[in-house]
Write an enzyme that holds these catalytic residues in place. Sequence first.
Site, PDB file in Angstrom:
ATOM      1  NE  ARG A  48      39.369  44.220  33.912  1.00  0.00           N
ATOM      2  CZ  ARG A  48      40.201  43.295  33.451  1.00  0.00           C
ATOM      3  NH1 ARG A  48      41.485  43.494  33.529  1.00  0.00           N
ATOM      4  NH2 ARG A  48      39.766  42.182  32.940  1.00  0.00           N
ATOM      5  CG  ASP A  91      42.078  47.413  36.465  1.00  0.00           C
ATOM      6  OD1 ASP A  91      42.424  46.433  37.166  1.00  0.00           O
ATOM      7  OD2 ASP A  91      42.515  47.621  35.323  1.00  0.00           O
ATOM      8  CE  LYS A 147      38.411  25.599  47.986  1.00  0.00           C
ATOM      9  NZ  LYS A 147      37.570  25.049  46.891  1.00  0.00           N
ATOM     10  CG  ASP A 234      38.145  21.964  44.422  1.00  0.00           C
ATOM     11  OD1 ASP A 234      38.116  23.212  44.525  1.00  0.00           O
ATOM     12  OD2 ASP A 234      37.156  21.300  44.060  1.00  0.00           O
ATOM     13  CG  HIS A 239      35.487  22.320  51.592  1.00  0.00           C
ATOM     14  ND1 HIS A 239      35.510  23.642  51.962  1.00  0.00           N
ATOM     15  CD2 HIS A 239      35.249  22.328  50.247  1.00  0.00           C
ATOM     16  CE1 HIS A 239      35.305  24.406  50.893  1.00  0.00           C
ATOM     17  NE2 HIS A 239      35.150  23.634  49.837  1.00  0.00           N
TER      18      HIS A 239
END
Length: 491
Positions: A48, A91, A147, A234, A239
């Site tokens: 942006r 943007d 991710k 996470d 993973h």
Amino acid sequence: MKASLKACDVVIFGGGGDLAMRKLLPALYHLEMDGLLAPTTRIIGASRREMSAEDYQDKVRVALDEFVPASVGDDKVWSQFKARLSYVSVDAQKESDFARLNDEQIGGDDRDVVFYLATSPSLFGSICSSLASHGLNKDRMRVVLEKPLGRDLDSSRAINDEVMENFTEQQVFRIDHYLGKETVQNLLAIRFGNTLFEPLWDSAHIDNVQITVSETVGVEGRWGYYDDAGAMRDMVQNHIVQLLCLVAMEPPGRMDADSVRDEKIKVLKALRPIEGANAYTKTVRGQYARGVIKGKEVPGYFDEEGSNPASRTETFVALRADIDNWRWAGVPFYLRTGKRLGQRYSEIVIQYKTVPHSIFSDESNRQLQRNQLVIRLQPEEKISLTVMNKVPGASEGMNLQPVDLNLSLTEAFHNKRSPEAYERLLLDVMRNDATLFMRYDEVEAAWKWVDGIMSAWNQTSERPKEYAAGSWGPAASMALPIKDGRNWHDY
Ligand code: BG6
């Protein structure tokens, strides 16, 4: 392998952000050093902020100085790289801004285009639809999605559906940087490039499999972001589950995207759900408290900036997974990961069964240990196989002792630099090879399994167990394999 590359425009949305500066641009720079970028390939930062191309080049230079060791760079490489760099202010939520990409002649007939979306996933859908409305979704154009791909099955589907309104599955590259790690690819080489291991790769010979991804870092200044995810979303959903798939899958017919992914999805579908009361016997959650790592005092999860003491987000998880198929029946897969543990390391350990009958004396029998194949992903890349040996010496009788056969990749290939995961993955996107990327059905199957566990957690008032920073996680996690008569492999 030196790939002769077709010219490509690599457009990085979030081009001024942390991921771009720390990982993506350094990786592209390494590809430059290795002569793996076609002469007319261009790299275009997009975000942006208003910025000139010169300002962007300066910003990239500062990042490279920090993240690419100075010794490997030189002026000639930098001036080549700099000439590829430009910048467009877009943007992501303003469709009209995307006309600027056309003004930059992105995606001329001689080239493919990679749109790397290093932005919040909430923008993936609108970016893809704006690209399409400016004609930037042709067959030779691809999008790379970083991710987190959602925070559960429903949100992941919603992201995917939005993206797929304008791009086909073949054009969508869902990245999991663990699949770009050298040792992870080496796991495939070991399994399928040798006759030695595959015949013994099943429940008749393997007792258990362990996958550990242990980190010493905490939430690294992003408490709010991390707290919304936690270790399960996470690290495990992506993973660790991906590593599990590569260990457990059947040999694919070929090393190509669909053959490999067809085998991985079968593993994901065979993962036994962990739901209801099982979540308590098969999983352990933890949250780090203040402690000491490598002699340095570190804060607890609730001492970190922006923290909220009511949080029940796990910073550690250990669990026992079971794969319900013929090959793996009865073989537990113990998985664990956590922040602020005693050491930073990741490894996959294959523990073989004990010998079916021992011919040795009682004393030697006591020393008999399981063969173990240890694949260390980081910090160092090495593979070792523990085998029982006779202790040398006439007076030793048949005293046995485990000895490691070690393969240090650093020593074996001492003149080869081990690339960062993103180098390999960016190269693969440019050459349109999706083998090391996730297909939508893999992502969904992984979420389905993880959602089951998390919803069982949510149905209780039990908090994650506290563990001291610098330890190996809550005591209950050590007990997880012990309950089954096994132990975690020691670091
Ligand atoms: C990221 C996670 O995907 O992987 C981080 O979001 C984690 O929390 C990181 O620290 C670990 O990656 P690596 O390559 O350093 O093991």
